[in-house]
Design a protein around this motif. Structure first.
Motif, PDB file in Angstrom:
ATOM      1  N   ILE A 171       0.844  -1.181   0.000  1.00  0.00           N
ATOM      2  CA  ILE A 171       0.000   0.000   0.000  1.00  0.00           C
ATOM      3  C   ILE A 171       0.881   1.233   0.000  1.00  0.00           C
ATOM      4  N   PHE A 172       0.275   2.394  -0.333  1.00  0.00           N
ATOM      5  CA  PHE A 172       1.033   3.625  -0.322  1.00  0.00           C
ATOM      6  C   PHE A 172       0.925   4.336   1.014  1.00  0.00           C
ATOM      7  N   SER A 173      -0.297   4.422   1.560  1.00  0.00           N
ATOM      8  CA  SER A 173      -0.473   5.103   2.843  1.00  0.00           C
ATOM      9  C   SER A 173      -1.758   4.649   3.519  1.00  0.00           C
ATOM     10  N   ARG A 217      -4.691   3.793   0.997  1.00  0.00           N
ATOM     11  CA  ARG A 217      -4.448   4.285  -0.352  1.00  0.00           C
ATOM     12  C   ARG A 217      -3.411   3.359  -0.970  1.00  0.00           C
ATOM     13  N   ARG A 218      -3.768   2.702  -2.057  1.00  0.00           N
ATOM     14  CA  ARG A 218      -2.888   1.688  -2.637  1.00  0.00           C
ATOM     15  C   ARG A 218      -1.776   2.302  -3.473  1.00  0.00           C
ATOM     16  N   TYR A 219      -2.042   3.417  -4.110  1.00  0.00           N
ATOM     17  CA  TYR A 219      -1.050   4.048  -4.968  1.00  0.00           C
ATOM     18  C   TYR A 219      -1.033   5.549  -4.666  1.00  0.00           C
ATOM     19  N   ILE A 220      -0.022   6.223  -5.149  1.00  0.00           N
ATOM     20  CA  ILE A 220       0.205   7.608  -4.761  1.00  0.00           C
ATOM     21  C   ILE A 220      -0.954   8.516  -5.148  1.00  0.00           C
ATOM     22  N   ASN A 221      -1.621   8.316  -6.246  1.00  0.00           N
ATOM     23  CA  ASN A 221      -2.723   9.176  -6.677  1.00  0.00           C
ATOM     24  C   ASN A 221      -4.088   8.537  -6.499  1.00  0.00           C
TER      25      ASN A 221
END
Length: 121
Positions: free
Chosen positions: A28-30, A100-104
């Motif tokens: 994950i990203f966050s 959040r799986r990706y940055i965007n």
């Protein structure tokens, strides 16, 4: 694939304690927040406790002073220490995470498979 892995449920006598754990597997990203919900037979799922990654906590009135939620940001994990358990705490407890799986990507909600907590003498 992101999954929430729970552990720590079981059978305990009234007045006893249990500790639930939930970790995130998969990249994950966050994380925005993680928490615990529960669902007793014939009842709707309800929030038990929630913690944001900034540290803000929310508790159901019925568990205030007895349950403590904590998080480990390095492990992407959340814990629920349950003390002074009562029969009315009996339910399936579900881990919940806003990730959040990706940055965007937007934050999405994930659920664990549930772990049974039974408080009975």
């Amino acid at each position: 694939q992101v999954q929430l892995v729970e552990s720590g449920g079981g059978l305990v006598q009234p007045g006893g304690s249990l500790r639930l754990s939930c970790g995130v597997s998969g990249g994950i990203f966050s994380t925005n927040a993680m928490g615990w919900y529960r669902q007793a037979p014939g009842k709707e799922r309800e929030l038990v406790a929630r913690v944001t990654w900034g540290g803000a906590t929310t508790y159901a009135d019925s568990v205030k002073g007895r349950f403590t939620i904590s998080r480990d940001k390095t492990k992407n994990a959340v814990y629920l220490q349950m003390n002074s358990l009562k029969p009315e705490d009996t339910a399936v407890y579900y881990c919940n995470a806003e990730l959040r799986r990706y940055i965007n990507a937007p934050f999405s909600t994930f659920w664990g498979q549930g772990t049974q907590v039974t408080v009975s003498s």
